[in-house]
Design a protein around this motif. Structure first.
Motif, PDB file in Angstrom:
ATOM      1  N   GLU A 566       0.807  -1.220   0.000  1.00 35.39           N
ATOM      2  CA  GLU A 566       0.000   0.000   0.000  1.00 35.39           C
ATOM      3  C   GLU A 566       0.837   1.266   0.000  1.00 35.39           C
ATOM      4  OE1 GLU A 566      -2.686  -0.208   3.241  1.00 35.39           O
ATOM      5  OE2 GLU A 566      -3.774  -1.962   2.477  1.00 35.39           O
ATOM      6  N   SER A 567       2.056   1.172   0.504  1.00 30.78           N
ATOM      7  CA  SER A 567       2.922   2.361   0.504  1.00 30.78           C
ATOM      8  C   SER A 567       3.357   2.746  -0.905  1.00 30.78           C
ATOM      9  CB  SER A 567       4.154   2.114   1.375  1.00 30.78           C
ATOM     10  OG  SER A 567       4.924   1.036   0.857  1.00 30.78           O
ATOM     11  N   LYS A 568       3.264   1.827  -1.839  1.00 33.99           N
ATOM     12  CA  LYS A 568       3.649   2.115  -3.219  1.00 33.99           C
ATOM     13  C   LYS A 568       2.497   2.691  -4.042  1.00 33.99           C
ATOM     14  CE  LYS A 568       7.814   0.263  -2.840  1.00 33.99           C
ATOM     15  NZ  LYS A 568       9.060   1.031  -3.057  1.00 33.99           N
ATOM     16  N   VAL A 569       1.331   2.771  -3.448  1.00 29.43           N
ATOM     17  CA  VAL A 569       0.151   3.260  -4.168  1.00 29.43           C
ATOM     18  C   VAL A 569       0.202   4.780  -4.225  1.00 29.43           C
ATOM     19  CG1 VAL A 569      -2.357   3.342  -4.227  1.00 29.43           C
ATOM     20  CG2 VAL A 569      -1.187   1.267  -3.470  1.00 29.43           C
ATOM     21  N   SER A 570       0.080   5.342  -5.415  1.00 29.75           N
ATOM     22  CA  SER A 570       0.097   6.788  -5.622  1.00 29.75           C
ATOM     23  C   SER A 570      -1.326   7.272  -5.809  1.00 29.75           C
ATOM     24  CB  SER A 570       0.947   7.139  -6.855  1.00 29.75           C
ATOM     25  OG  SER A 570       0.911   8.517  -7.091  1.00 29.75           O
ATOM     26  N   ILE A 571      -1.739   8.242  -4.940  1.00 37.11           N
ATOM     27  CA  ILE A 571      -3.127   8.706  -4.961  1.00 37.11           C
ATOM     28  C   ILE A 571      -3.272   9.941  -5.851  1.00 37.11           C
ATOM     29  CG2 ILE A 571      -5.031   9.553  -3.546  1.00 37.11           C
ATOM     30  CD1 ILE A 571      -3.928   7.980  -1.243  1.00 37.11           C
ATOM     31  N   GLY A 572      -2.338  10.892  -5.771  1.00 38.52           N
ATOM     32  CA  GLY A 572      -2.467  12.136  -6.520  1.00 38.52           C
ATOM     33  C   GLY A 572      -3.003  13.255  -5.646  1.00 38.52           C
ATOM     34  N   LYS A 573      -3.198  14.410  -6.245  1.00 39.30           N
ATOM     35  CA  LYS A 573      -3.646  15.574  -5.492  1.00 39.30           C
ATOM     36  C   LYS A 573      -5.141  15.562  -5.233  1.00 39.30           C
ATOM     37  CE  LYS A 573       0.068  18.550  -7.228  1.00 39.30           C
ATOM     38  NZ  LYS A 573       0.411  19.823  -7.932  1.00 39.30           N
ATOM     39  N   ILE A 574      -5.904  15.145  -6.202  1.00 35.95           N
ATOM     40  CA  ILE A 574      -7.362  15.131  -6.042  1.00 35.95           C
ATOM     41  C   ILE A 574      -7.759  13.853  -5.308  1.00 35.95           C
ATOM     42  CG2 ILE A 574      -9.571  15.177  -7.248  1.00 35.95           C
ATOM     43  CD1 ILE A 574      -8.191  16.562  -9.562  1.00 35.95           C
ATOM     44  N   LYS A 575      -8.419  14.036  -4.172  1.00 32.88           N
ATOM     45  CA  LYS A 575      -8.818  12.886  -3.348  1.00 32.88           C
ATOM     46  C   LYS A 575     -10.330  12.834  -3.253  1.00 32.88           C
ATOM     47  CE  LYS A 575      -4.648  13.048  -0.498  1.00 32.88           C
ATOM     48  NZ  LYS A 575      -4.106  13.157   0.882  1.00 32.88           N
ATOM     49  N   GLY A 576     -10.864  11.732  -3.662  1.00 32.54           N
ATOM     50  CA  GLY A 576     -12.296  11.514  -3.569  1.00 32.54           C
ATOM     51  C   GLY A 576     -12.615  10.363  -2.641  1.00 32.54           C
ATOM     52  N   ARG A 577     -13.880  10.001  -2.651  1.00 31.19           N
ATOM     53  CA  ARG A 577     -14.333   8.934  -1.767  1.00 31.19           C
ATOM     54  C   ARG A 577     -13.723   7.590  -2.154  1.00 31.19           C
ATOM     55  NH1 ARG A 577     -20.705   7.096  -1.212  1.00 31.19           N
ATOM     56  NH2 ARG A 577     -20.387   5.365   0.259  1.00 31.19           N
ATOM     57  N   PHE A 578     -13.564   7.342  -3.460  1.00 32.48           N
ATOM     58  CA  PHE A 578     -13.069   6.058  -3.939  1.00 32.48           C
ATOM     59  C   PHE A 578     -11.692   6.180  -4.596  1.00 32.48           C
ATOM     60  CE2 PHE A 578     -17.745   6.130  -4.470  1.00 32.48           C
ATOM     61  CZ  PHE A 578     -18.079   5.220  -3.473  1.00 32.48           C
ATOM     62  N   THR A 579     -11.007   7.291  -4.365  1.00 31.78           N
ATOM     63  CA  THR A 579      -9.737   7.504  -5.059  1.00 31.78           C
ATOM     64  C   THR A 579      -8.700   6.477  -4.647  1.00 31.78           C
ATOM     65  OG1 THR A 579     -10.196   9.868  -5.191  1.00 31.78           O
ATOM     66  CG2 THR A 579      -7.919   9.186  -5.510  1.00 31.78           C
ATOM     67  N   TYR A 580      -8.574   6.239  -3.368  1.00 32.49           N
ATOM     68  CA  TYR A 580      -7.555   5.305  -2.886  1.00 32.49           C
ATOM     69  C   TYR A 580      -7.836   3.885  -3.373  1.00 32.49           C
ATOM     70  CZ  TYR A 580      -4.775   2.436   0.241  1.00 32.49           C
ATOM     71  OH  TYR A 580      -3.896   1.504   0.736  1.00 32.49           O
ATOM     72  N   LEU A 581      -9.096   3.479  -3.354  1.00 29.08           N
ATOM     73  CA  LEU A 581      -9.437   2.129  -3.813  1.00 29.08           C
ATOM     74  C   LEU A 581      -9.132   1.966  -5.303  1.00 29.08           C
ATOM     75  CD1 LEU A 581     -12.859   1.619  -1.966  1.00 29.08           C
ATOM     76  CD2 LEU A 581     -10.614   0.794  -1.287  1.00 29.08           C
ATOM     77  N   CYS A 582      -9.440   3.005  -6.079  1.00 27.69           N
ATOM     78  CA  CYS A 582      -9.158   2.936  -7.513  1.00 27.69           C
ATOM     79  C   CYS A 582      -7.656   2.871  -7.767  1.00 27.69           C
ATOM     80  CB  CYS A 582      -9.776   4.147  -8.207  1.00 27.69           C
ATOM     81  SG  CYS A 582      -9.464   4.229  -9.967  1.00 27.69           S
ATOM     82  N   ALA A 583      -6.879   3.676  -7.030  1.00 28.16           N
ATOM     83  CA  ALA A 583      -5.424   3.669  -7.211  1.00 28.16           C
ATOM     84  C   ALA A 583      -4.835   2.323  -6.817  1.00 28.16           C
ATOM     85  CB  ALA A 583      -4.811   4.798  -6.381  1.00 28.16           C
TER      86      ALA A 583
END
Length: 1638
Positions: A566-583
């Motif tokens: 999970e530490s390798k997952v890149s989320i980006g600047k825009i954070k939504g409700r499902f952003t982390y799950l999609c990333a």
């Protein structure tokens, strides 16, 4: 003396009391020593010597042995004091004894056999002598006296024989002495027929003694005595012929073992005919012995064998000398796992005479293999006991092999080595094979020593030895064994396997060198990881395994491994409700795709080695729970499975057959060619990795919070949003769609792995791989199957079934049936209607007309029927190996019947069974189950089956041979349910009783999970039984009690099932059953015990953890069958049990009332304390606290904590609680405090009415307790002030039913705006209730004050004014409510004259007289007819019997008397009727008088006192008062206090109270005519209806009379029926006490 000794001996025998035996012996001895010829009174029966001796031997009297032999069953091993388990050789002996006993049909022979076996054993205490000295002394004394010759002489000889029994077979003299004593007893008994039983008993005891001598070398000692005993038994013609035949067989064996063949031949000439004719089932054994030893002439034996096929077979087997053939047959049976024939071969081999030591050793080896075969299923489950027993067999076999080595026979050595290897095979597991080091070493050494040509066996042994040595880190011995295996593998069968293992062992020896090849580096790392201990950290284990992966794929392994980081997952600047799950999903997909490039760059170099290493890495990571490394290694290993790589795309959801046909077409030709070149070992490795990969993927899904093949659930949005924010639905969010698709692909990836493994199993032709794949799919998708979502698995299950049909299956029919059941349900579930039609609730259910089904629907349902019939035909019992448990087959039957209903196909009379079925047990059970399923499918809106009568199904079920008792119990439960639904009470009761008896019998033998199901079914059975009794009650109270008992049993079984819903269901039925009887204290007492049991069960079940049911339900569709778990039909709640918590509170309240009926307040308080502790903290406990505070008040205890529970309740409820406490307090201080709290609690204006009532009650109590009158009058003045300051709320709604002490909404008052210091006018008050309350207060003041007080007359006049004003208001308002037509009718009635009324009365009287005359005439005619008939009879009787004239005259006189009595009775009836008419006329006259005085229209109100005194309301006004609910007329709403006389408190009231407070008590029924007076000087005595009231002054009497007379008359008509008791608070007027006491 005899009696005392006999009693002591009886006590010693019945109670096993050694002290009593000693006392009896002392009495016998002392009496025997002191006996004198001159004193014959001390003499006693010498039979007591023998009885005492027998008891000292702890032997039952021989008469009892006779009854045991002829009547009683053979005692079990447990009762004999020997346990067959855990005793080593004793346990083995027990198994032999149990087998031999089955051959003995007679109880006598079984008894003798058991006793003969166990008497010589050490530690066997049933019949051993505990007091031999006493017995010997008693027998000596018996023989010294001159006893009469009776049966006790023979019994004495038998006792002496047992005393001198030999301790071992070496004591020949003791044996002969013992035999002599037995023969004395037999010779004595054979002379008298009445003593023949002693001959039989002596033979049994003799046989027990002689058993140790039936050994080689000792048989000749037994022959003389045994032959004599047989001769005597023949002479006495003993009835137990089987016992005689058994002794003859043993004597024949003794002759043969002793080498006396001629004597044996002579003996057979007489014994053989007897056994053949009298005991034919024993003749086969005797015939076998005669053939084997050639006792008789061959011609005679051939004649016998022609009479029977069995004897013919026995003859040929025993005459056959080919021992080798029997050996081969026995080994073939072991290979085919046919235990019975193998056992027979072994028995015949043992009976053959052979001196070949090698053959004897082979026999022992064959016996060991047979013992191993008997472990069978237990060893397959690797149970601890089975493994230990298998190791013991291996140890025995190793000893036999050592003896064979010393013998030096190569053939025997090879046979025994092969047998030992076969026995060791099941234990060659990685955690068990270390036990086999010694036996396998011996096999390897001896085969190497003899230079055996069994090179394949030797190669396998050396390979296993290498693995065992490797497990113990003994590398060098392992290498040596592997080198030997390499040399022996000349055919190259194990070449690759040996090479890889050998290379791994070589790397283990390289301690200070680093290998060059990456495969070797990875191998070394994996071997190092295998040596990790449980104490090592998970990080250390993971690091070693990662190093192995990096050695094999340094370029991509870390990238693929980081796909789950999970530490390798890149989320980006825009954070939504499902952003982390999609990333996370995208990162995983991209990282995993990198693995394919590794194989493209590397190619297929060292592919075989790499497949093995990757597979080993995945296996070790799986064993050590390093899941990310396991998943990564599995992906790299499966890259080499080209077919898998091409088929990694998701399967399309289409038709099943298309999927199956296209499964092979997706493969490219080049990939197919390459795949065929892969060795089978590598394919097996690939299949195992597929299993590991799928399981690891399921673990990943669970870490994401998703079950296999389930949809992902959107997480809860915890972020803050501005007002007006509208959340976006997840279905339209692209990020959520990406994550959801990734989860679906993971599920499909796991399913594809299992499907690919099954295909590999199909290619290899190995069914175990396919079966494992099916088991994985069924287990990991169990949540879908339980939820009825089998449709989602149809494609996969169809694919698996097609593969199984091609490959076949081995010994796993259960798996196949479960697969077919899941597939068939998946095909039909979507076509079953989900809603239950209303017609099922009706008694008459018409057959519906169904339209044709769609073609797609028909194809699915037909496919389901075919699948079910395939599995049913496979498991119908024709092939014994394919038989499945009944509970597994039952689910398949339910699915098949439902599919047939959907196809609208009727089931034939054979109920789904085949005529060619060879297993009748399975066929009969199948017919019953099919009939039950047909019943469960009927009445649901689909086609109804033509079902057999329920009585016939019950009979069929009773005739079945059930192998599964749980299914039998379920069947009886379902029959009970269907019989109840058919309202067949008799069948319901019969089935329920059978089910209960059977369930209780087997409940403890069930496994925990099955025991829970059995308890649930017993709960339902008892509940249905009780409901059936209730429906057939017909007013019989005893049956109601029986139903209540059934519901208690239902609750008990529900508690055993740990089901709170079932317990509460039973409790609701129990409450509904007892409710009509609970008004009686006697019935509450009867219900107390069962009530306590119900409450205990509820509490115990509530405290237990409710486990979710994980068993597959029989029906996953709407069914007419019963449902467990409390999900059956809803039970209507009767009052007091609206929900579970209310029911529990009501049960505790009922239990408290049962104690309160006996005034046992302490126990009642304990019950309430328990209820408070058990019930949850809800409002349901308020009822408990209410009773608790009242009980504590009665007991004088502190109730401060309990009363605080009502602080959040309404103040009216709190005040009513204080009021109740005041009534139940013991002390004056307590009552005073409670009254004050009750009044102070009422502060709101809407509770003023309740406050006034409590103040008035408090004033009465103060007056009764002799408080100062000033305080009493102050409180009454306070009540007057409150009443004067209130006015009715004109806008109030219609009144509703009110609680105790709570004011009605219609009479709720608000504070008046009139100042309290101003004098209020009477015309301002328009509320009848307010005026009535004021009148009551003033009457109370007048009663409490003395007649001479200044306020006395004022209070009376005020009460008069209030009553007068009430009538004025009521008449004014009532007239307005009278319709105009009624007014005209009333006015016209006033115009009628008295004469017209009198004429009408006369006409009515004339009509009544005419009717009476007609009746009299009819009666006279009937009497005349009867007289004529009697006269005719009399004439006939006079002609026939002249002697009875006197009797007839008497009868006539009696008849005349009866007529006179009838006439008298008629006259009395007429008098009574006339009196009633007179009373009616009087009442009418009084009414006429009153109406004449007030002969005015209804709207005119009286003005003068005289008019008021003679005024009475018209019927129209009374009707209006009865119907009106307003506060402006006299009605039940405006008068809250009147109650009937039957509802008055049972306390003494002051005289005059009832008449002077008409609004409180008995205003109903008092009219002006009832009020009388008697002038006594200056005062009057007032009486109402003859009851004397208080004496008041003339002026006060006039005021009271005038104010109440017309009021009484009006109120009496309005309140003929008092208000409901539920809305009438009990008013304790007895607080005023007795007038004299005041």
């Amino acid at each position: 003396m005899d009696l005392i000794i006999t009693q002591e001996l009886a006590r010693a025998r019945n109670q096993q009391d050694a002290t009593a035996l000693r006392r009896a012996y002392e009495l016998i001895k002392s009496a025997n020593l002191g006996k004198s010829e001159l004193d014959p009174t001390e003499s006693f029966s010498p039979d007591l010597f023998v009885l005492c001796a027998e008891q000292a031997l702890k032997v039952k009297p021989l008469s009892d042995w006779l009854s045991l032999a002829h009547n009683e069953p053979v005692p079990t091993f447990t009762s004999l004091g020997v346990n067959g388990t855990g005793l080593g050789w004793m346990g083995h002996l027990m198994s032999v004894v149990s087998i031999e006993m089955t051959k003995l049909a007679s109880p006598v022979t079984q008894s003798a056999f058991i006793l003969g076996i166990f008497l010589p054993l050490p530690g066997f205490n049933l019949l051993q002598m505990k007091e031999p000295e006493i017995s010997e002394d008693c027998i000596q004394m018996y023989f010294k006296v001159k006893a009469p010759i009776t049966q006790f002489l023979g019994r004495a000889h038998l006792c002496r024989a047992q005393l001198c029994a030999p301790q071992s077979e070496e004591n020949v003299e003791e044996f002969e002495n013992c035999v002599t004593q037995y023969m004395k007893a037999i010779n004595f008994a054979k002379g008298e027929p009445r003593y023949y039983f002693l001959v039989f008993n002596a033979s049994v005891l003799y046989w027990n003694m002689v058993r140790p001598f039936l050994k080689p070398g000792y048989h000749h000692l037994v022959i003389p005595s045994l032959s004599q005993i047989i001769t005597v038994l023949n002479q006495t013609e003993e009835e137990d012929k089987e016992w005689r035949a058994e002794l003859m067989l043993e004597l024949l064996e003794c002759y043969l073992q002793a080498g006396r063949k001629e004597d044996a031949t002579k003996f057979c000439l007489t014994a053989a005919p007897f056994v053949r004719t009298q005991v034919p089932h024993k003749y086969r054994q005797m015939f076998s012995t005669m053939v084997r030893y050639e006792v008789l002439d061959d011609l005679m034996l051939r004649e016998d064998k022609q009479q029977s096929i069995i004897l013919s077979i026995t003859y040929h087997i025993n005459s056959l000398k080919a021992i080798l053939l029997l050996f081969e047959l026995g080994r073939l049976c072991l290979t085919l796992k046919n235990e019975p024939i193998a056992s027979d071969c072994l028995q015949y081999l043992k009976k053959m005479e052979t001196e070949d030591t090698g053959k004897l050793l082979e026999m022992e080896g064959l016996e060991c293999e047979l013992d191993a075969l008997r472990l069978g299923s237990k060893l397959k489950m690797y149970l601890r006991g089975a493994v230990e027993e298998q190791l013991l067999i291996i140890k025995r076999m190793d000893n036999i092999l050592q003896r064979a080595i010393r013998l030096g026979n190569p053939t025997t050595i090879h046979v025994l080595c092969t047998a030992q290897w076969n026995i060791c095979l099941p234990l060659l597991q990685h955690n068990l094979r270390h036990h086999l080091r010694k036996p396998l070493t011996n096999i390897a050494e001896i085969l190497e020593k003899v230079d055996s040509l069994m090179i394949l066996l030797r190669c396998q042994v050396h390979m296993e030895m290498a693995y065992i040595e490797q497990d113990d880190d003994r590398v060098e011995p392992a290498i040596e064994h592997m080198q030997k295996a390499m040399r022996l593998d000349s055919l190259g069968i194990y070449r690759d396997k040996i090479k890889i293992t050998y290379r791994r062992l070589q790397l283990g020896t390289m301690l200070y060198q680093s290998p060059d090849r990456p495969e070797d580096k990875a191998t070394m790392a994996i071997e190092q990881a295998k040596k990790a201990t449980p104490k090592d950290s998970a990080r250390k284990k993971r690091a070693i395994l990662v190093n192995a992966g990096l050695a094999l794929a340094p370029d991509t392994f870390q990238i693929v491994l980081d796909s789950e980081n999970e530490s390798k997952v890149s989320i980006g600047k825009i954070k939504g409700r499902f952003t982390y799950l999609c990333a996370k999903a995208r990162h995983h997909i991209l990282s995993v795709d990198k693995a394919a490039g590794h194989l493209r760059r590397l190619g297929y170099e060292n592919d075989k080695d790499r497949i093995v290493i990757w597979a080993e890495l995945a296996k070790v990571a799986w064993q050590q729970d390093v899941w990310d490394v396991c998943r990564t290694a599995s992906r790299f290993c499966l890259l080499y499975d080209n077919v898998k790589a091409k088929r990694s795309t998701k399967l399309k959801r289409g038709r099943k057959k298309k999927v199956i046909e296209g499964s092979m077409s997706d493969w490219a030709p080049s990939d197919m060619a390459m795949h065929k070149q892969m060795p089978p070992d590598l394919l097996r490795k690939i299949a195992k990795v597929l299993f590991i990969s799928a399981e690891a993927t399921v673990h990943l899904l669970r870490s994401e919070g998703v079950q296999l093949n389930n949809q992902a659930i959107p997480p809860e949005d915890l972020s803050q949003h501005p007002a007006g924010y509208v959340p976006e639905p997840p279905e339209s969010n692209s990020e959520w769609i990406t994550y959801r698709t990734w989860i679906e692909n993971l599920s499909q990836y796991a399913m594809n792995n299992w499907m690919r493994a099954a295909e590999i199993g199909q290619e290899l032709g190995e069914s175990w791989i396919v079966q494992n794949a099916v088991v994985y799919v069924l287990n990991h998708n169990r949540h879908l199957i339980l939820a009825g979502r089998q449709k989602e698995l149809v494609e996969s299950l169809f694919h698996f079934l097609s593969i199984i049909k091609i490959v076949g299956y081995t010994e796993d029919s259960v798996m196949l049936v479960m697969l077919c059941n899941a597939l068939a349900r998946g095909l039909i579930m979507s076509w079953i209607p989900t809603q239950t039609p209303e017609k099922s609730k009706k008694n008459v259910r018409p057959t519906l007309v169904h339209g044709p089904l769609e073609s797609s629907t028909l194809s699915d349902i037909r496919a389901a029927v075919e699948v079910c019939e395939f599995a049913l035909n496979l498991t119908n019992g024709n092939v014994p190996e394919d038989i499945v448990p009944t509970n597994v087959r039952q689910h398949l039957i339910a699915t098949w019947v439902k599919a047939k209903q959907l196809l609208q196909q009727q089931i034939g009379q054979r109920l789904g069974t085949d005529e060619q079925s060879t297993n009748e047990d399975i066929s009969s059970v199948t017919r019953v189950l099919v009939a039950l399923e047909m019943y469960s499918c009927n009445g649901l809106g689909l086609m109804d089956f033509t079902v057999p009568p329920l009585v016939q199904v019950v009979k069929m079920a009773s005739e079945c041979n059930w192998s599964d008792h749980l299914v039998e119990l379920q069947t009886l439960t379902r029959l009970t349910h269907f019989a109840y639904m058919a309202h067949d009470h008799e069948v319901t009761m019969a089935c329920s009783q059978n089910a209960t008896q059977m369930g209780l019998k087997h409940l403890r033998s069930f496994e925990p999970s099955n025991a829970k199901l059995a308890a649930e079914m017993l709960c339902m059975v008892s509940c249905i039984q009780g409901r059936s009794i209730m429906e057939n009650l017909k007013g019989r109270k005893q049956l109601r009690l029986a139903a209540a008992k059934a519901f208690v049993e239902s609750a008990r079984f529900g508690g055993l099932a740990n089901s709170n819903s079932l317990v509460m269901m039973a409790a609701r039925h129990y409450w509904n059953t007892w409710l009509p009887l609970l008004s009686s204290p006697a019935n509450r007492k009867k219900a107390k015990a069962s009530l306590q049991r119900i409450i205990s069960i509820i509490n115990k079940t509530e405290n237990k953890k409710q486990e979710t049911d994980k068993t597959l339900p029989l029906h996953q569709w709407p069914s007419a069958d019963f449902q467990t778990g409390g999900t059956g039909p809803e039970i209507p709640f009767l009052p007091g049990a609206e929900d579970d918590l209310t029911l529990r509170a009501a049960l505790y309240t009922l239990l408290f009332n049962s104690h309160a009926d006996r005034n046992d307040w302490e126990m009642g308080l304990k019950v309430l304390d328990e209820a408070v502790q058990v019930l949850p903290r809800t409002a349901h406990r308020l009822l408990i606290f209410k009773h608790m505070v009242i009980v504590k008040a009665k007991l004088g205890q502190n109730f401060t904590m309990e009363i605080q529970k009502f602080k959040d309740e309404k103040e009216s409820y709190l005040a009513s609680m204080w009021y109740r406490l005041a009534q139940n307090s013991k002390t004056v201080c307590g009552e005073l405090s409670c009254y004050q709290n009750a009044i102070q609690a009422l502060q709101k204006p809407e509770n003023n009415w309740q406050k006034v009532d409590y103040i008035m009650e408090f004033s009465e109590w103060m007056y009764y307790k002799q408080f100062p009158l000033d305080d009493v009058f102050d409180h009454l003045d306070w009540a007057i002030e409150i009443l004067l300051s209130m006015k009715p709320n004109e806008d109030a709604l219609e009144p509703e039913p009110k609680k105790e002490g709570q004011a009605s909404p219609a009479q709720s008052l608000t504070e008046s705006t009139v100042p309290s210091n101003q004098t209020a006018s009477l015309d301002q008050f328009r509320s009848v209730r307010q005026l009535e309350a004021l009148a009551r207060v003033h009457i109370l003041r007048a009663l409490m004050a003395s007649p001479s007080a200044s306020s006395y007359e004022d209070d009376c006049l005020m009460a008069y004014s209030f009553f007068k004003h009430i009538l004025q208001i009521s008449l004014t308002e009532g007239v307005k409510l009278i319709p105009e037509k009624n007014l005209q009718a009333v006015s016209s009635q006033l115009l009628l004259t008295k004469k017209e009324k009198e004429k009408e009365k006369e006409k009515e009287k004339e009509r009544e007289k005419k009717e009476k005359e007609k009746k009299e005439k009819k009666e006279k005619k009937e009497e005349k007819k009867e007289e004529k008939k009697e006269e005719k009879k009399e004439e006939k009787e006079e002609k026939e019997e002249k002697k009875e004239e006197k009797k007839e005259e008497k009868k006539e006189k009696e008849e005349e008397k009866e007529k006179k009595e009838k006439e008298k009775k008629e006259k009395e009836k007429e008098k009574k009727e006339k009196e009633k008419e007179r009373e009616k006329e009087k009442v009418k006259d009084t009414k006429q008088i009153s109406t004449s005085a007030s002969n005015k229209p209804p709207d005119e109100i009286p003005t003068s006192i005289g008019e008021w005194a003679s005024y009475s309301c018209s019927e129209d006004l009374l009707h209006v008062f009865k119907q009106d609910k307003s506060d402006c007329t006299i009605n039940s709403s405006s008068f809250q206090k009147p109650v009937s006389r039957s509802e008055q408190p049972a306390r003494s009231l002051p005289r005059g109270w009832q008449a002077q407070l008409p609004s409180l008590k008995a205003a109903a029924g008092i009219s002006l005519a009832d009020v009388t007076k008697e002038e006594t000087g200056r005062s009057f005595i007032v009486s109402v209806k003859g009851e004397q009231l208080s004496t008041v002054s003339t002026h006060s009497y006039k005021a009271l009379l005038l104010s109440t007379s017309s009021f009484f008359q009006t109120a009496a008509s309005v309140f003929k029926k008092p208000p409901p008791t539920a809305s009438i608070p009990r008013y304790p007027c007895s607080r005023l006490g007795n007038a004299a006491a005041c």
